[in-house]
Scaffold this active site. Structure first.
Site, PDB file in Angstrom:
ATOM      1  N   ASP A 102     142.969 -42.528   8.650  1.00  0.00           N
ATOM      2  CA  ASP A 102     141.837 -41.784   9.274  1.00  0.00           C
ATOM      3  C   ASP A 102     142.792 -40.713  10.060  1.00  0.00           C
ATOM      4  O   ASP A 102     143.882 -41.107  10.892  1.00  0.00           O
ATOM      5  CB  ASP A 102     140.926 -42.251  10.291  1.00  0.00           C
ATOM      6  CG  ASP A 102     139.774 -43.183   9.425  1.00  0.00           C
ATOM      7  OD1 ASP A 102     139.718 -42.690   8.263  1.00  0.00           O
ATOM      8  OD2 ASP A 102     139.115 -43.903  10.004  1.00  0.00           O
TER       9      ASP A 102
ATOM     10  N   LYS B  68     135.621 -39.232  24.390  1.00  0.00           N
ATOM     11  CA  LYS B  68     135.652 -38.841  23.000  1.00  0.00           C
ATOM     12  C   LYS B  68     134.376 -38.241  22.684  1.00  0.00           C
ATOM     13  O   LYS B  68     134.382 -37.097  21.951  1.00  0.00           O
ATOM     14  CB  LYS B  68     135.882 -40.095  22.288  1.00  0.00           C
ATOM     15  CG  LYS B  68     135.768 -39.937  20.978  1.00  0.00           C
ATOM     16  CD  LYS B  68     136.186 -41.508  20.188  1.00  0.00           C
ATOM     17  CE  LYS B  68     135.886 -41.078  18.590  1.00  0.00           C
ATOM     18  NZ  LYS B  68     136.094 -42.349  17.853  1.00  0.00           N
TER      19      LYS B  68
ATOM     20  N   ASP C 190     137.858 -36.228   7.282  1.00  0.00           N
ATOM     21  CA  ASP C 190     139.240 -36.504   7.438  1.00  0.00           C
ATOM     22  C   ASP C 190     139.611 -37.887   7.337  1.00  0.00           C
ATOM     23  O   ASP C 190     140.354 -38.468   7.898  1.00  0.00           O
ATOM     24  CB  ASP C 190     139.403 -36.247   8.825  1.00  0.00           C
ATOM     25  CG  ASP C 190     138.549 -37.150  10.043  1.00  0.00           C
ATOM     26  OD1 ASP C 190     137.863 -37.714   9.586  1.00  0.00           O
ATOM     27  OD2 ASP C 190     138.793 -37.212  11.189  1.00  0.00           O
TER      28      ASP C 190
END
Length: 847
Positions: A550, A622, A779
């Protein structure tokens, strides 16, 4: 045109997997109508109506009354009457109903309505559902017209060939380029949704189409269904199964009530345990058992009903895809779709056991609803209010559980179905930004943890020492131990090998795989942990398990590279280091330092320090940083922080103020820690706004020549009077001016996503060239454990190759060429970061 070698093709395909695939696809499309008819006929003739399952009861109870109601409408229209008193739309839907068999209209109405409402338990906008039903009915008529045209073309060709001999007849057949031949090639590539559009394109003077006819027909059929569908017994009191409800839509310039269609609770109780209903009322495509059709001329995927290369595309976009040469991109889609996969039956067995025993583990939902408390007499008004709130809470929770169950049971059903085959394939298409998605709607590797863990590569590569190390590093990351060096991760997994062995061999008794290494529930990755643990001790699984790599806040990685910003690059692992950097923790720490500094003078900042004694957590930072890269607003930042304050003693208006303040400080910290992203996003938004003010949409081509067109336009509105009231139909048209606000707000995320999609396509192509199996989820890139080191090299080298040209300058050149009358500002100046450092950055993509 009918094909003269059709009988030969059937002979060749007989007994093959291709025949099986075609049969499967036909069952998706036609199964609904056939099962309705056969269920009603067979169960009535046998007199076994009382033994019907929940799904069969829907067909038994709803189909026949709806069919009779439709026939009554047709009879009355034929007699120039309307059973719908004062129905203004009869002149629009009456002629349409006369052209379609009542049986087919009944089946279409049930199929379309149930599929929409079961996928959206909270309800569907009436206008959306009515238009959908009407569009499918009209496509049935237009298909008949096109088939008639086809028979005429066939006859003309046969007559021509009869007059010719030998080579002349062969050449006439081979070179036949009539209008119908053009259409015959197209009709095999379309779905029902765009049949009407193609019919208008080829035979505009003959097809049946108007927006009014579509909306009125759908509304009339929906009204008949609402009036005939019962969740009870037709001989007793009518129990409504489908209802309309006004839902208040706050916000915007004009808050309003919007009419929604919903299934009642009584209807849900009939059908939620009857999974067959969902299968034949919603033709969900599943995994293929042969490689999918390649993306030639912008169409591909399945054999019987091919999909568009880009889902939900406008006419302008479709024309761009049709006329643009982009072989590198389409081949990447083909590679993904043609990667042979298999089902991890070992993990599937565990999931089914856990679900049958009650569920509620990780992303497996609750198997059952919460029982409603018995109705008791309230002691006083306060007690009455408490009882009401409790019942309301349980009702909402059960409704949520029901929706999760529907989705998860589709995953299980798809896995069981695919598990019967040694090789399965997931055809992919794209969104308008170029991001790649599997066509099978639910059972795919883009889903939640419970779905992702069920996939293996079909091809085997027995684990070697390098592969075993890659697998161990991967397991450490799944367990949350991913901010340390690879050497530390290997040591950590080596220390708990005995535990992993217990998890792999008896996961029902030994449940440590359900938690991370800190003992916290690992809800988002637990079944992937289990799959990886089994792979360590089961060579069959280990040789096929996809190991995932990732990106580190992938959007920021692209911005850092585009801006050549050394500070940003260091935060997102573009620069080599001994261990991974963590941009989320860095931004959170920076924001916390600013808040503490402000606390000496600011009362609100002091209160934040009191409420968050441990500072801003990584997860809180985050939740703001990750979406902020794609244009998160202050409202979004506030909502993200607000949701993270559940564990803190702050409620009400104070919680609102604190979440707004903290969200603002995190966004400010992000601008300081990774300045390139903020500068580039601002430039992209400015350029898009300037272009949109001219009325034009923003469009460009990616480095792989994939055309990206931001289709955000002002929507023209048209009011249609129907039997259920006035409908406001929104019409998307390529001639409608662009919407400047949406063009600007969408520019940064869309450009970033298209660059990310380009990188993944380059990775996919390179992997295929070198014989590596590959899957992607935005991703995240997956391959065999043995090939992980080589995949790391490919990811880094293709990233450098992608970003070596100045992508922002190239975008500016494209846009300036399209709009010579506008003086577009130049992109931000690049920094001095040496992009080639990425080649040696071990933690650029993290396992």
């Amino acid at each position: 045109m009918s094909r003269p070698i059709k009988h030969l093709e059937q002979h060749i395909l007989e007994g093959s997997l291709h025949e099986e695939q075609i049969r499967r696809e036909e069952s998706y499309i036609t199964g609904g109508i056939k099962r309705y008819n056969s269920l009603v006929r067979d169960t009535i003739e046998r007199g076994e109506g009382s033994e019907l399952s929940a799904s069969q009861r829907v067909a038994r109870y709803w189909y026949r009354p709806l069919l009779q109601a439709i026939r009554e409408v047709k009879r009355n229209f034929a007699a120039n009457q309307s059973i719908l008193d004062g129905a203004a739309g009869i002149k629009h839907y009456g002629p349409v109903m006369m052209l379609v068999p009542a049986e087919k209209m009944a089946a279409i109405t049930l199929q379309a309505t149930l599929s929409k409402l079961m996928m959206q338990p909270d309800g569907v906008k009436h206008s959306t559902l009515a238009h959908h039903i009407g569009s499918v009915v009209l496509s049935t008529i237009n298909m008949k017209i096109l088939q008639a045209k086809g028979r005429e073309e066939d006859k003309e060709l046969r007559e021509l060939i009869q007059d010719l001999d030998g080579n002349d007849a062969y050449e006439a057949k081979r070179n036949h380029v009539s209008t119908y031949k053009q259409f015959a090639r197209t009709v095999r590539k379309i779905t029902d949704k765009n049949l009407n559009w193609y019919a208008k394109k080829y035979f505009a003077d003959d097809v049946v189409w108007s927006r009014k006819a579509c909306v009125h027909t759908g509304t009339a059929l929906l009204w008949l269904l609402i009036g005939t569908a019962t969740a009870g017994d037709y001989e007793d009191n009518f129990v409504q199964a489908v209802r309309q409800q006004l839902i208040w839509m706050p916000g915007g310039h004009r808050p309003r009530s919007v009419r929604h269609i919903q299934l009642t609770d009584d209807a849900w109780s009939m059908i939620e345990h009857g999974h067959d209903v969902l299968q034949y009322c919603h033709p969900l495509y599943r995994a293929m058992v042969v490689p999918p059709v390649t993306w030639d001329a912008g169409m591909g995927g399945y054999y019987k009903t091919r999909a568009k290369i880009v889902s939900k595309s406008t006419r302008q976009q479709q024309e761009a895809y049709r006329t643009t040469h982009m072989p590198d991109y389409t081949s990447a889609l083909d590679i993904l779709g043609r990667t042979p996969l298999a089902v991890n039956t070992a993990v599937l067995d565990v999931q089914e056991q856990l679900y049958e025993s009650g569920g509620a583990i990780g992303t497996i939902p609750h198997r059952d609803n919460i029982p409603m408390p018995p109705i008791v007499e309230a002691r006083n008004e306060e007690h009455k209010s408490e009882l009401k709130k409790e019942r309301s809470r349980i009702y909402r929770e059960n409704r949520n559980r029901r929706g999760l169950r529907v989705t998860y049971e589709l995953v299980l059903s798809g896995a069981r179905d695919a598990g019967k085959y040694d090789y399965i394939y997931l055809p992919h298409n794209a969104c308008f930004r170029g991001r790649m998605y599997p066509l099978p709607a639910v059972f795919n590797h883009h889903g939640a943890d419970s779905a992702r863990s069920l996939f293996l590569f079909a091809d085997r590569k027995p684990l070697d020492s390098v592969g075993r190390q890659s697998l161990m590093i991967y397991i450490a990351g799944l367990l949350g131990y991913d901010k340390t060096s690879n050497a530390d991760r290997l040591q950590k997994i080596d220390d708990i090998t005995d535990q992993l062995n217990l998890w792999a061999n008896d996961p029902i008794r030994h449940t440590g795989w359900q938690r991370d290494l800190e003992g916290k529930p690992n809800t988002k990755k637990m079944f992937q942990v289990l799959a990886a643990a089994k792979a360590l001790f089961d060579d069959e699984i280990g040789s096929r398990l996809p190991v995932q790599l990732d990106g580190t806040c992938n959007g920021l990685q692209h911005y850092a590279a585009m801006g050549r910003d050394p500070m940003s690059a260091g935060m997102v692992n573009l620069i080599p280091g001994d261990k991974p950097t963590d941009v989320y923790s860095a931004v959170g720490s920076y924001a916390w330092a600013m808040i503490k500094q402000a606390a000496s003078d600011d009362i609100l900042a002091r209160r934040v320090v009191e409420c968050l004694p441990d500072g801003i957590s990584r997860s809180m930072a985050k939740d703001v940083v990750m979406p902020d890269v794609y244009g998160m607003t202050m409202v979004g930042a506030r909502q993200a922080v607000y949701a993270c304050l559940d564990e803190h003693d702050v409620e009400g208006s104070e919680r609102y103020r604190i979440s707004m303040y903290v969200g603002k400080m995190i966004k400010q910290a992000l601008a300081e820690v990774v300045p390139a992203a903020t500068q580039i996003m601002a430039w992209l938004q400015n350029v898009a706004r300037l272009i949109a003010k001219t009325g034009e949409v923003v469009q460009w081509c990616t480095p792989l020549n994939f055309p990206v067109i931001q289709h955000y336009r002002k929507q023209s509105k048209k009011q249609v009077a129907t039997v259920l009231g006035n409908l406001t139909v929104q019409i998307d048209d390529d001639k409608v001016p662009a919407a400047p606000g949406k063009q600007a707000s969408g520019m940064a995320p869309n450009f970033n996503h298209c660059i990310d999609a380009t990188h993944l396509a380059m990775i996919i192509k390179k992997c295929a060239d070198e014989g590596l199996s590959v899957l992607t989820v935005h991703d995240s890139v997956w391959t065999h454990a043995n090939d992980v080191p080589r995949l790391h090299q490919i990811i880094r080298s293709t990233f450098v190759e992608l970003h070596t040209p100045d992508l922002l300058l190239d975008l500016h050149t494209q846009l300036q060429r399209q709009h010579p009358d506008i003086q577009l500002p130049k992109p931000p100046e690049q920094g001095d970061f040496n992009l080639t450092q990425v080649i040696d950055s071990e933690y650029f993509f993290n396992g």
